[in-house]
Design a protein around this motif. Structure first.
Motif, PDB file in Angstrom:
ATOM      1  N   TYR A 118       0.912  -1.183  -0.074  1.00 57.43           N
ATOM      2  CA  TYR A 118       0.072  -0.068  -0.136  1.00 57.43           C
ATOM      3  C   TYR A 118       0.936   1.292   0.022  1.00 57.43           C
ATOM      4  O   TYR A 118       2.056   1.406   0.703  1.00 57.43           O
ATOM      5  N   ALA A 120       0.651   5.783  -0.800  1.00 53.77           N
ATOM      6  CA  ALA A 120      -0.343   6.989  -0.966  1.00 53.77           C
ATOM      7  C   ALA A 120       0.594   8.171  -1.638  1.00 53.77           C
ATOM      8  O   ALA A 120       1.598   8.471  -1.151  1.00 53.77           O
ATOM      9  N   GLY A 133      -3.239   4.266   1.881  1.00 47.45           N
ATOM     10  CA  GLY A 133      -3.056   3.353   0.824  1.00 47.45           C
ATOM     11  C   GLY A 133      -4.208   2.148   1.034  1.00 47.45           C
ATOM     12  O   GLY A 133      -4.896   1.766   0.049  1.00 47.45           O
ATOM     13  N   THR A 136      -7.572   3.568   0.343  1.00 47.32           N
ATOM     14  CA  THR A 136      -7.904   3.792  -0.775  1.00 47.32           C
ATOM     15  C   THR A 136      -7.687   2.904  -1.821  1.00 47.32           C
ATOM     16  O   THR A 136      -8.099   3.043  -3.163  1.00 47.32           O
ATOM     17  N   ARG A 137      -7.172   1.851  -1.390  1.00 42.94           N
ATOM     18  CA  ARG A 137      -6.747   0.553  -2.307  1.00 42.94           C
ATOM     19  C   ARG A 137      -5.667   0.971  -3.310  1.00 42.94           C
ATOM     20  O   ARG A 137      -5.412   0.421  -4.518  1.00 42.94           O
ATOM     21  N   TRP A 138      -4.712   1.862  -2.906  1.00 39.72           N
ATOM     22  CA  TRP A 138      -3.730   2.328  -3.719  1.00 39.72           C
ATOM     23  C   TRP A 138      -2.396   1.317  -3.525  1.00 39.72           C
ATOM     24  O   TRP A 138      -2.051   1.168  -2.378  1.00 39.72           O
ATOM     25  N   ARG A 139      -1.883   1.031  -4.511  1.00 44.50           N
ATOM     26  CA  ARG A 139      -0.715   0.015  -4.383  1.00 44.50           C
ATOM     27  C   ARG A 139       0.286   0.279  -5.387  1.00 44.50           C
ATOM     28  O   ARG A 139       0.248   0.929  -6.299  1.00 44.50           O
ATOM     29  N   LEU A 140       1.324   0.311  -4.837  1.00 46.74           N
ATOM     30  CA  LEU A 140       2.783   0.484  -5.653  1.00 46.74           C
ATOM     31  C   LEU A 140       3.405  -1.093  -5.708  1.00 46.74           C
ATOM     32  O   LEU A 140       3.563  -1.596  -4.671  1.00 46.74           O
ATOM     33  N   PRO A 171       0.008   3.913  -8.574  1.00 47.55           N
ATOM     34  CA  PRO A 171      -1.271   4.053  -8.462  1.00 47.55           C
ATOM     35  C   PRO A 171      -1.675   5.111  -9.573  1.00 47.55           C
ATOM     36  O   PRO A 171      -1.167   6.255  -9.502  1.00 47.55           O
ATOM     37  N   GLY A 172      -2.804   5.028 -10.372  1.00 47.27           N
ATOM     38  CA  GLY A 172      -3.193   6.068 -11.043  1.00 47.27           C
ATOM     39  C   GLY A 172      -2.531   6.063 -12.493  1.00 47.27           C
ATOM     40  O   GLY A 172      -2.898   6.782 -13.239  1.00 47.27           O
TER      41      GLY A 172
END
Length: 316
Positions: A118, A120, A133, A136-140, A171-172
């Motif tokens: 995770y 952010a 993260g 927000t469910r953001w992962r790297l 993410p994104g």
């Protein structure tokens, strides 16, 4: 009155069979005298031509034009065609058949490692980035190939440095972002007596902007069984700019799972080795360094218990 012929110049008959035979004998004698007169020069020219041909054959070592290789000078009986070819200067280069070429460069090691977790944007602390993260469910994801060019130098250097290349998933961002010329260090000193670091740093560019991902695993003997989380947890910070001096624009925590560790071990390859024995030496040197570093961190320096006892004494 016609003079009598001299004894050494007989006059041949002019008519009849005898005359024909006499004329033939006279022609043969004249031809012999002509050959005797020209023989010395012809012999000399022939000898020179023969010597030139022999010299040319010795120098060129030409093979018959049938395409079948002949026996070259110095070749052993029964040798394969082409064995012992001549190099410039008269030296002979051995021709290796069925054997690997000599390794170019020092023996080294390479392996692939994938860590994900995770992350952010807009935070500077890895722990806080992991918490944000997760919501927000953001992962790297970091997909890295570690290369150690010279295993002997790697073991001797206190930083144990290697190089890093691979890809980053942010993410994104739809596509993976490649990077190269990254930094890897194994159990590098941190300046603290009981803390060593596994360092992963990756410079990359996205949309015309330079970024620098700086991560580290903190290897330290704390209370409890912490060897596995220490060696599989990577705290990362994303810097804007070409190095770690830039502003931190994101942070998070990446982890190496059991499946990823198994894939790492399978991906290990020895570099610039000429035999399986030499490859085994490379793997052994890396494994021994890893084991010794773990022993030094967790078995020979149980400072966590000393610190815990000191804290309890202060509380009393």
């Amino acid at each position: 009155m016609t003079p009598n012929p001299t004894p050494d110049t007989p006059t041949p008959p002019t008519t009849g069979p005898a005359a024909g035979g006499a004329r033939a004998r006279a022609a043969t004698a004249a031809s012999g005298r002509k050959r005797r007169a020209t023989t010395p020069a012809a012999d000399s020219a022939g000898k020179e031509a023969t010597a030139a041909v022999a010299a040319t054959g010795r120098t060129a070592g030409a093979q018959p034009s049938t395409g079948r290789a002949g026996t070259q000078p110095g070749a052993q009986p029964g040798a394969r065609p082409g064995a012992g070819r001549a190099e410039a200067g008269g030296r002979r280069a051995p021709v290796l058949r069925g054997k690997p070429e000599p390794a170019a460069g020092a023996p080294g090691l390479t392996f692939r490692e994938k860590m994900s977790g995770y992350f952010a944007m807009g935070v500077a602390d890895p722990g806080e980035g992991a918490r944000v993260g997760r919501r927000t469910r953001w992962r790297l994801t970091l997909r890295a190939t570690v290369t150690i060019d010279d295993m002997r130098a790697f073991v001797a250097d206190p930083l144990h440095p290697g190089t890093l290349r691979g890809e980053i998933e942010l993410p994104g961002v739809a596509q993976r972002i490649p990077f190269h010329d990254g930094i890897f260090q194994l159990f590098a000193p941190s300046g603290e007596p009981d803390l060593t670091l596994l360092v992963y740093e990756a410079p990359f560019s996205y949309d015309g902007q330079a970024y620098y991902l700086a991560g580290r695993k903190n290897v330290r003997d704390d209370l409890g069984l912490d060897l596995w989380p220490d060696t599989t947890t990577l705290e990362v910070r994303l810097h804007r700019g070409p190095d770690a001096r830039g502003e931190v624009v994101g942070a998070g925590v990446l982890r190496l799972g059991v499946a990823e560790l198994a894939a790492l071990l399978v991906s290990m390859r020895a570099r610039n080795v000429a035999s399986p024995v030499e490859a085994a030496r490379v793997f052994g040197a890396f494994g021994l360094l890893f084991a010794r570093s773990l022993r030094a961190s967790y078995l020979q320096r149980p400072r966590a218990f000393v610190r815990a006892r000191a804290r309890r004494g202060e509380e009393r």
